[in-house]
Design an enzyme around this catalytic site. Sequence first.
Site, PDB file in Angstrom:
ATOM      1  N   GLY A  46       0.828  -1.198   0.000  1.00  0.00           N
ATOM      2  CA  GLY A  46       0.000   0.000   0.000  1.00  0.00           C
ATOM      3  C   GLY A  46       0.860   1.245   0.000  1.00  0.00           C
ATOM      4  O   GLY A  46       2.062   1.180   0.296  1.00  0.00           O
ATOM      5  N   GLN A  51       3.321   9.772   1.105  1.00  0.00           N
ATOM      6  CA  GLN A  51       4.603   9.082   0.940  1.00  0.00           C
ATOM      7  C   GLN A  51       5.330   9.446  -0.344  1.00  0.00           C
ATOM      8  O   GLN A  51       6.496   9.110  -0.519  1.00  0.00           O
ATOM      9  CB  GLN A  51       4.390   7.565   1.008  1.00  0.00           C
ATOM     10  CG  GLN A  51       3.959   7.107   2.394  1.00  0.00           C
ATOM     11  CD  GLN A  51       3.781   5.613   2.431  1.00  0.00           C
ATOM     12  OE1 GLN A  51       2.740   5.095   2.042  1.00  0.00           O
ATOM     13  NE2 GLN A  51       4.817   4.896   2.869  1.00  0.00           N
ATOM     14  N   CYS A  98       7.082  -0.030   7.279  1.00  0.00           N
ATOM     15  CA  CYS A  98       6.589   1.009   6.381  1.00  0.00           C
ATOM     16  C   CYS A  98       7.711   1.427   5.442  1.00  0.00           C
ATOM     17  O   CYS A  98       8.863   1.557   5.863  1.00  0.00           O
ATOM     18  CB  CYS A  98       6.125   2.205   7.210  1.00  0.00           C
ATOM     19  SG  CYS A  98       5.613   3.601   6.206  1.00  0.00           S
ATOM     20  N   LEU A  99       7.352   1.632   4.177  1.00  0.00           N
ATOM     21  CA  LEU A  99       8.354   2.030   3.182  1.00  0.00           C
ATOM     22  C   LEU A  99       8.997   3.371   3.540  1.00  0.00           C
ATOM     23  O   LEU A  99      10.115   3.656   3.131  1.00  0.00           O
ATOM     24  CB  LEU A  99       7.712   2.134   1.795  1.00  0.00           C
ATOM     25  CG  LEU A  99       7.174   0.826   1.196  1.00  0.00           C
ATOM     26  CD1 LEU A  99       6.322   1.125  -0.030  1.00  0.00           C
ATOM     27  CD2 LEU A  99       8.304  -0.120   0.846  1.00  0.00           C
ATOM     28  N   HIS A 140      -3.373   1.308   8.060  1.00  0.00           N
ATOM     29  CA  HIS A 140      -2.019   1.862   7.980  1.00  0.00           C
ATOM     30  C   HIS A 140      -1.969   3.053   7.014  1.00  0.00           C
ATOM     31  O   HIS A 140      -1.418   4.105   7.334  1.00  0.00           O
ATOM     32  CB  HIS A 140      -1.067   0.743   7.514  1.00  0.00           C
ATOM     33  CG  HIS A 140       0.362   1.159   7.323  1.00  0.00           C
ATOM     34  ND1 HIS A 140       1.394   0.647   8.076  1.00  0.00           N
ATOM     35  CD2 HIS A 140       0.933   2.039   6.461  1.00  0.00           C
ATOM     36  CE1 HIS A 140       2.537   1.209   7.687  1.00  0.00           C
ATOM     37  NE2 HIS A 140       2.289   2.040   6.696  1.00  0.00           N
ATOM     38  N   GLU A 141      -2.572   2.885   5.843  1.00  0.00           N
ATOM     39  CA  GLU A 141      -2.530   3.960   4.838  1.00  0.00           C
ATOM     40  C   GLU A 141      -3.386   5.159   5.256  1.00  0.00           C
ATOM     41  O   GLU A 141      -3.002   6.301   5.023  1.00  0.00           O
ATOM     42  CB  GLU A 141      -2.969   3.447   3.463  1.00  0.00           C
ATOM     43  CG  GLU A 141      -2.142   2.291   2.885  1.00  0.00           C
ATOM     44  CD  GLU A 141      -0.643   2.473   2.990  1.00  0.00           C
ATOM     45  OE1 GLU A 141      -0.149   3.618   3.009  1.00  0.00           O
ATOM     46  OE2 GLU A 141       0.071   1.456   3.088  1.00  0.00           O
ATOM     47  N   HIS A 144      -1.523   7.349   7.497  1.00  0.00           N
ATOM     48  CA  HIS A 144      -0.627   8.274   6.789  1.00  0.00           C
ATOM     49  C   HIS A 144      -1.356   9.573   6.429  1.00  0.00           C
ATOM     50  O   HIS A 144      -0.796  10.648   6.528  1.00  0.00           O
ATOM     51  CB  HIS A 144      -0.095   7.651   5.493  1.00  0.00           C
ATOM     52  CG  HIS A 144       1.111   6.784   5.690  1.00  0.00           C
ATOM     53  ND1 HIS A 144       2.292   7.243   6.222  1.00  0.00           N
ATOM     54  CD2 HIS A 144       1.338   5.477   5.385  1.00  0.00           C
ATOM     55  CE1 HIS A 144       3.180   6.257   6.253  1.00  0.00           C
ATOM     56  NE2 HIS A 144       2.632   5.163   5.756  1.00  0.00           N
TER      57      HIS A 144
END
Length: 174
Positions: A46, A51, A98-99, A140-141, A144
């Site tokens: 995701g 991000q 997380c990226l 999670h997204e 963000h």
Amino acid sequence: MAVRPIVIVPHEALSRNAEEITDINEHIRQLAHDMTDTMYRAPGVGLAANQVGEALRLIVVDVEYAYAEPRDKKKKPTILINPRICLAEGAESKEEGCLSVPEFGVEITRATNVKVEALDLEGKPITIEASGLMARALQHEIDHLNGTTVLDHASALKRSLYHRRLRKKARSDR
Ligand code: ZN
């Protein structure tokens, strides 16, 4: 196909409360496609617009592609505009990464089942009911979009150790 750079903490876009999208124009459609390309390339399950440095309420998710066998790989991204969790049930704790927060993992308790309302790229209202990994990825997204990363779910001590590690790394990279 345009893969965009993924920003990492402590980039300011990651702590911003993303803005509601009021007009699904060419910029938004392009951003959604670039984010999808970026997610598959990373690879990740995701990605939120924050991000890639854009504080807009847009997320993309695909929890199957990254784990599928090569011959079963089929890209089926879920693209959600202005997503909102309208129902959350149960609780389950699991380690998450997380990226945008490299080399960091933390146990996070999330709802097991969620119902999310959003708009699709055509501006049509959609409702998604999800459980397991998909439910976790959506939470999670959406975090963000509210300026929250996995770091904010960690203890103050763990967070400060990570920031110290980042600073050390930045010094040695110079
Ligand atoms: Zn993330």
